[in-house]
Scaffold this active site. Structure first.
Site, PDB file in Angstrom:
ATOM      1  N   CYS A 139       0.842  -1.190   0.000  1.00 51.45           N
ATOM      2  CA  CYS A 139       0.000   0.000   0.000  1.00 51.45           C
ATOM      3  C   CYS A 139       0.883   1.249   0.000  1.00 51.45           C
ATOM      4  O   CYS A 139       1.971   1.251   0.563  1.00 51.45           O
ATOM      5  CB  CYS A 139      -0.937   0.099   1.203  1.00 51.45           C
ATOM      6  N   ARG A 198       3.338  -0.098  -5.170  1.00 53.96           N
ATOM      7  CA  ARG A 198       3.196  -0.648  -3.822  1.00 53.96           C
ATOM      8  C   ARG A 198       1.887  -1.409  -3.635  1.00 53.96           C
ATOM      9  O   ARG A 198       1.678  -2.058  -2.606  1.00 53.96           O
ATOM     10  CB  ARG A 198       3.255   0.482  -2.792  1.00 53.96           C
ATOM     11  N   TRP A 232      -2.907  -2.704  -1.484  1.00 56.25           N
ATOM     12  CA  TRP A 232      -2.617  -4.126  -1.684  1.00 56.25           C
ATOM     13  C   TRP A 232      -3.326  -4.829  -0.533  1.00 56.25           C
ATOM     14  O   TRP A 232      -2.965  -4.668   0.626  1.00 56.25           O
ATOM     15  CB  TRP A 232      -1.114  -4.372  -1.632  1.00 56.25           C
ATOM     16  N   ASN A 291      -1.139   2.315   5.935  1.00 52.62           N
ATOM     17  CA  ASN A 291      -0.319   1.263   5.321  1.00 52.62           C
ATOM     18  C   ASN A 291       0.280   0.451   6.468  1.00 52.62           C
ATOM     19  O   ASN A 291       1.003   1.007   7.288  1.00 52.62           O
ATOM     20  CB  ASN A 291       0.788   1.927   4.487  1.00 52.62           C
ATOM     21  N   GLY A 292      -0.053  -0.834   6.513  1.00 50.95           N
ATOM     22  CA  GLY A 292       0.468  -1.670   7.595  1.00 50.95           C
ATOM     23  C   GLY A 292      -0.594  -2.659   8.013  1.00 50.95           C
ATOM     24  O   GLY A 292      -1.503  -2.969   7.234  1.00 50.95           O
ATOM     25  N   GLU A 352      15.676 -18.343  -9.265  1.00 49.62           N
ATOM     26  CA  GLU A 352      15.289 -16.989  -9.656  1.00 49.62           C
ATOM     27  C   GLU A 352      14.533 -17.028 -10.997  1.00 49.62           C
ATOM     28  O   GLU A 352      13.536 -16.309 -11.173  1.00 49.62           O
ATOM     29  CB  GLU A 352      16.544 -16.105  -9.751  1.00 49.62           C
ATOM     30  N   LYS A 387      10.779 -15.582 -11.379  1.00 50.12           N
ATOM     31  CA  LYS A 387      10.441 -14.533 -12.360  1.00 50.12           C
ATOM     32  C   LYS A 387       9.270 -14.996 -13.219  1.00 50.12           C
ATOM     33  O   LYS A 387       8.326 -14.251 -13.452  1.00 50.12           O
ATOM     34  CB  LYS A 387      11.631 -14.218 -13.285  1.00 50.12           C
ATOM     35  N   GLU A 417       5.880 -15.138 -11.222  1.00 46.45           N
ATOM     36  CA  GLU A 417       5.249 -13.905 -10.754  1.00 46.45           C
ATOM     37  C   GLU A 417       4.686 -13.058 -11.877  1.00 46.45           C
ATOM     38  O   GLU A 417       3.704 -12.361 -11.682  1.00 46.45           O
ATOM     39  CB  GLU A 417       6.157 -13.102  -9.822  1.00 46.45           C
ATOM     40  N   HIS A 438      15.244 -37.489  -7.776  1.00 43.69           N
ATOM     41  CA  HIS A 438      14.711 -37.910  -6.478  1.00 43.69           C
ATOM     42  C   HIS A 438      13.232 -37.572  -6.318  1.00 43.69           C
ATOM     43  O   HIS A 438      12.724 -37.535  -5.204  1.00 43.69           O
ATOM     44  CB  HIS A 438      15.530 -37.267  -5.348  1.00 43.69           C
ATOM     45  N   LYS A 484       5.416  -4.161  -4.957  1.00 43.76           N
ATOM     46  CA  LYS A 484       6.876  -4.036  -5.029  1.00 43.76           C
ATOM     47  C   LYS A 484       7.531  -4.146  -3.660  1.00 43.76           C
ATOM     48  O   LYS A 484       8.543  -4.806  -3.504  1.00 43.76           O
ATOM     49  CB  LYS A 484       7.215  -2.690  -5.670  1.00 43.76           C
TER      50      LYS A 484
END
Ligand code: M6R
Length: 628
Positions: free
Chosen positions: A2, A27, A74, A100-101, A503, A507, A510, A526, A623
């Site tokens: 947020c 955000r 968010w 925000n929180g 990574e 990528k 997401e 395995h 982000k």
């Protein structure tokens, strides 16, 4: 998560609030809202979805006033619907709050308010705040207090101690249209000082187009902003004065230039990220030059690294380098797990927090806990020693730890981290060289001549990257259509390239929403090998060196199960086994992650862009993840 903005001054607040939200949309972007106040009252507009929906409402309906607050969300508590969008109001519709929180004790607070007859309109944790502040205001008014900026400040300050959790918040009250109250605890908030006006925001991009003079708020601070000035109070309630700082450079402005997406622009900026790093930290006359105090290195016997997501993958490469180049035993932890199962404290440990944003709540909380754990011990061998690696030295991380290594990659807007990952890798190469230089003669540490060779190869990196990015951009764009129907992809790597496989998978997941797994190539047999058939492509990172033959054998095993093999490998007879090749230039294995990550980023980008997805703002993500 947020983004919040708040403005008070002499011009119309609405357009400036929306511009601030545009800069903070990275955000969170599932809904947005603003509330302005003028002598006629409070004007609140909200819209589900991207900011453009709110802008359309503002253009149609307007929201007058020279003071206001805004929020881009968010979702944490409550679905991404208009009724859960901020600002949230009190029952009278005169007081508005953005936050925000997470207010962790919102449930008992809500139940208490409901028992008193308060009606809630949203499912959010935030909505308790306007009701609690309104209750304090009403109480003061029954005692004879008149509406004033000081009264609003007092009411907010009375409510804050009862809120548990992390928050940054802004409050306006239509009965005092010339006042704004802001506060923060463990979530970022900065005040920008303009001429006769003040803007407050979660991050610098929202401030940079408004003013260059900023006052980052410290943890626990509360401020009253009026057109006349700022009253700032610390966590103990004392009035404080602080000199503002200046934002320098253009790196605080978000600009897509001619690229289709920020992510693509940021991938293309990596040669520049590397060139800047080399210029700053790899001078010709030294092995490496980092702006760190000697106390960071002296007597270190162990390193532990705390990070999340992509930063954790960079940290895993870092751990490999710190162990193999500098001989320092190093462990990497998920910051989100570390807090709840920390390893026993060890003497002479350096703890490194890695976070590009410097605001990741899990990483900050883990670092703070580690500091507290060791602070109480009498033995100086356990004294806390904390280093942060970040792209935002002015962030909360920068204020939490005494030593910071700035990766200097410039602002990254795409939610998928790319150039900051490369910057983090470079920071670890620098750190490992610096430790290795100081640990000459210790077991497993290469001699200075070998280290100098590595350092000089790093100096050539920007040119190599420039060619690689251009070449793979074109190649991956051409290949993307082959993955149009793909549902699962496996990424394999070994040794120093295992984190790069992780990574690559992150990528792809997401931004393209394709299920992907990053696996150590030798572990395939395995279990995961059972997943393979002709519909599951396998991306295999194969770099000549210690594990080259092993990785090729693992790739053969996948091919024998009909998997489509994509090789990230040098063009050579061995690489003929791959169905598709993303060729690498000759590179030493130890340096290869700096190159192998490029095809990972570009393949994911082009697959997602080919599918027409919102690459820069993928669903459900944000982000900076400022909630636990
Ligand atoms: O700001 P941080 O580096 O602490 O962020 C950590 C993760 O949230 C972040 O790397 C996330 O995984 C990215 N979206 C990856 O592209």
């Amino acid at each position: 998560m947020c983004g919040i903005v708040a403005l008070i001054g002499s011009r119309e607040a609405g357009p400036q609030l929306l511009e601030g939200l545009r800069q903070l949309e990275y955000r969170g972007y599932d809904s947005a809202g603003i509330a302005t106040v003028d002598p006629d009252g409070l004007h609140c507009l909200k819209a589900e979805g991207k900011l453009v929906n709110l802008i359309a409402r503002f253009e149609a309906e307007g929201a007058p006033g020279h003071c206001g607050i805004g929020h881009t969300r968010w979702a944490t508590h409550g679905k991404p619907e208009e009724r859960n969008a901020h600002p949230h109001l009190d029952g009278s519709g005169q007081l508005a709050v953005v936050q925000n929180g997470i207010i962790e004790n919102h449930r008992p607070l809500r139940e208490g308010l409901q028992a008193e007859g308060v009606r809630f309109l949203s499912d959010t944790d935030t909505e308790v705040i306007p009701h609690l502040v309104a209750r304090r205001l009403a109480h003061q008014e029954t005692l004879g207090a008149k509406p004033s900026p000081a009264l609003l400040l007092q009411a907010v300050r009375e409510v804050l101690p009862g809120l548990h959790g992390a928050y940054a918040l802004a409050v306006v009250w239509s009965r005092v249209p010339g006042a704004l109250v802001v506060a923060r605890r463990q979530a970022p908030l900065l005040i920008g000082l303009g001429e006769g006006e003040f803007l407050c925001a979660s991050d610098t991009p929202a401030l940079a187009g408004f003013t260059r003079t900023i006052l980052p708020m410290e943890d626990g601070e509360v401020a009253l902003l009026t057109p006349l000035g700022i009253e700032l109070y610390n966590a103990s309630g004392e009035r404080v004065q602080r000199t503002p700082s200046l934002l320098t450079g253009t790196e605080h402005m978000a600009d897509k230039r001619s690229f289709r997406h920020f992510m693509l622009k940021e991938i293309h900026e990596q040669p520049e990220t590397a060139a800047l790093w080399v210029a700053r930290h790899l001078p010709e006359d030294a092995l490496v030059a980092l702006p760190l105090d000697e106390s960071v290195y002296a007597g270190v016997e162990n390193i532990q690294i705390l990070a999340c997501g992509t930063s954790r993958h960079a940290s895993q490469v870092g751990a490999h380098l710190l162990e193999q180049l500098a001989g320092v035993p190093t462990n990497v932890f998920y910051a989100s797990e570390f807090r709840y199962a920390p390893p026993p404290l060890r003497p002479h440990t350096l703890t490194i927090g890695v976070t590009q944003s410097g605001e990741t709540a899990d990483t900050l909380a883990a670092l703070a806990m580690e500091r507290e754990r060791s602070q109480g011990l009498a033995d100086p061998a356990f004294a806390p020693r904390l280093l942060g690696i970040t792209n935002r030295p002015e962030s909360s991380l920068g204020r939490l730890v005494p030593h910071v290594l700035d990766i200097g990659a410039g602002i990254e807007v795409g939610v998928a981290a790319t150039k900051t990952f490369l910057g983090q890798l470079l920071a670890f190469y620098g750190l490992a060289l610096a430790f290795a230089e100081r640990r000459q003669g210790q077991p497993g540490v290469p001699d200075l001549a070998s280290l100098r060779r590595l350092s000089s190869q790093l100096r050539g990196l920007p040119a190599v990257l420039r060619e690689l990015v251009e070449d793979h951009d074109a190649r991956c764009a051409e290949l993307a259509h082959l993955f149009a129907e793909t549902r699962d992809v496996i990424f394999l790597g070994r040794g120093i390239n295992y984190p790069i496989a992780m990574e690559g998978a992150l990528k792809l997941k997401e931004i393209s929403y394709i299920h992907a797994e990053g696996y150590p190539a030798g572990e395939m047999k395995h279990g995961p090998i059972a997943l393979l058939d002709s519909r599951v492509p396998v991306v295999s990172i194969a770099v000549p060196g210690m594990v080259f033959d092993k990785v090729l054998s693992n790739a053969q095993e996948a091919k024998a199960r009909d998997a489509q093999l994509v090789g990230v490998a040098p063009a050579c007879p061995d690489s003929e086994l791959f169905d598709l090749l993303l060729p690498l230039p000759p590179v030493e294995e130890l340096l290869s992650p700096l190159l192998t990550v490029i095809p990972m980023q570009l393949l994911s980008y082009h697959i997602a862009a080919h599918r027409g997805l919102d690459v820069d703002q993928p669903r459900n993500l944000a982000k900076s993840v400022t909630v636990e």
